[in-house]
Design a protein around this motif. Structure first.
Motif, PDB file in Angstrom:
ATOM      1  N   SER A   1       0.862  -1.179   0.000  1.00 42.24           N
ATOM      2  CA  SER A   1       0.000   0.000   0.000  1.00 42.24           C
ATOM      3  C   SER A   1       0.897   1.227   0.000  1.00 42.24           C
ATOM      4  O   SER A   1       1.991   1.215   0.578  1.00 42.24           O
ATOM      5  N   SER A   2       0.438   2.269  -0.645  1.00 44.45           N
ATOM      6  CA  SER A   2       1.224   3.502  -0.728  1.00 44.45           C
ATOM      7  C   SER A   2       1.498   4.083   0.645  1.00 44.45           C
ATOM      8  O   SER A   2       2.598   4.567   0.913  1.00 44.45           O
ATOM      9  N   GLU A   3       0.496   4.055   1.520  1.00 44.44           N
ATOM     10  CA  GLU A   3       0.659   4.641   2.840  1.00 44.44           C
ATOM     11  C   GLU A   3       1.698   3.884   3.657  1.00 44.44           C
ATOM     12  O   GLU A   3       2.527   4.482   4.349  1.00 44.44           O
ATOM     13  N   TYR A   4       1.660   2.552   3.595  1.00 42.07           N
ATOM     14  CA  TYR A   4       2.646   1.752   4.325  1.00 42.07           C
ATOM     15  C   TYR A   4       4.048   2.023   3.780  1.00 42.07           C
ATOM     16  O   TYR A   4       5.002   2.196   4.539  1.00 42.07           O
ATOM     17  N   ARG A   5       4.158   2.108   2.471  1.00 42.61           N
ATOM     18  CA  ARG A   5       5.443   2.404   1.845  1.00 42.61           C
ATOM     19  C   ARG A   5       5.949   3.765   2.289  1.00 42.61           C
ATOM     20  O   ARG A   5       7.126   3.946   2.591  1.00 42.61           O
ATOM     21  N   MET A   6       5.051   4.740   2.379  1.00 45.58           N
ATOM     22  CA  MET A   6       5.450   6.072   2.837  1.00 45.58           C
ATOM     23  C   MET A   6       5.940   6.026   4.286  1.00 45.58           C
ATOM     24  O   MET A   6       6.905   6.713   4.640  1.00 45.58           O
ATOM     25  N   CYS A   7       5.301   5.214   5.125  1.00 43.85           N
ATOM     26  CA  CYS A   7       5.743   5.052   6.515  1.00 43.85           C
ATOM     27  C   CYS A   7       7.169   4.521   6.562  1.00 43.85           C
ATOM     28  O   CYS A   7       7.996   5.007   7.346  1.00 43.85           O
TER      29      CYS A   7
END
Length: 194
Positions: A147-153
């Motif tokens: 997921s993009s959000e997890y990757r951003m984290c």
């Protein structure tokens, strides 16, 4: 040309009940996305403003769809290099999401990642690592690894570990983030290549 069919539809929606207002707001939101995708951020902002007005009339100030409109508006302002307006819209997005969702919600976690800003006067890298570790687990449990959000984290964990001199840990997070980015976009996508 893609915009022409919408004009007839809008003309027919002027006798508005709640359901038609929702449809009209969705139409404005989609037109805004279309304008932004074809490189017309000013026109997109006009459509987002119309959608926002309708949603506020329907739901008041605190609703998840209103938060989404503010987030989309922030991207337009970024396209226009109007960073102050973008920041203001992201703050409104964040305030709404934080008001309506619990801290353990994936929507809360995603809003945290999308709108977080490091403030050296009140934050420390150690504190941010703790926050992002907690948030990344919520996102991983809710959306999975790709997921993009997890990757951003993971990218933020890499950054804050780097700031502390934890280079091996930073590299591990950065590598994980890059691998997810490649799975999401493919190796030829500019986001991955960059």
């Amino acid at each position: 040309k893609a915009l022409y069919p919408y004009k007839d539809y809008v003309d027919r929606l002027y006798e508005l009940d709640a359901e038609r207002l929702r449809q009209l707001s969705a139409l404005f939101l989609n037109l805004g996305k279309l304008h932004r995708n074809i490189g017309q951020p000013y026109e997109a902002l006009e459509q987002y403003e119309l959608s926002l007005q309708v949603k506020q009339a329907l739901y008041g100030e605190k609703h998840s769809t209103i938060a989404t409109i503010y987030l989309n508006m922030s991207y337009c302002y970024l396209d226009l290099n109007n960073f102050a307006a973008a920041k203001e819209c992201k703050q409104k997005y964040r305030d709404i999401v934080f008001d309506i969702y619990d801290e353990t919600s994936p929507r809360y976690a995603a809003a945290f990642v999308i709108s977080d800003v490091y403030d050296a006067e009140v934050d420390t890298p150690e504190h941010k690592i703790g926050e992002y570790t907690r948030i990344s687990q919520i996102l991983l449990d809710s959306y999975g690894e790709v997921s993009s959000e997890y990757r951003m984290c993971l990218g933020e964990l890499a950054r804050y570990n780097y700031m502390l001199g934890n280079y091996d840990e930073a590299l591990r997070y950065y590598t994980q983030s890059a691998e997810i980015l490649e799975r999401i976009y493919g190796p030829e996508h500019p986001h991955y290549a960059g």
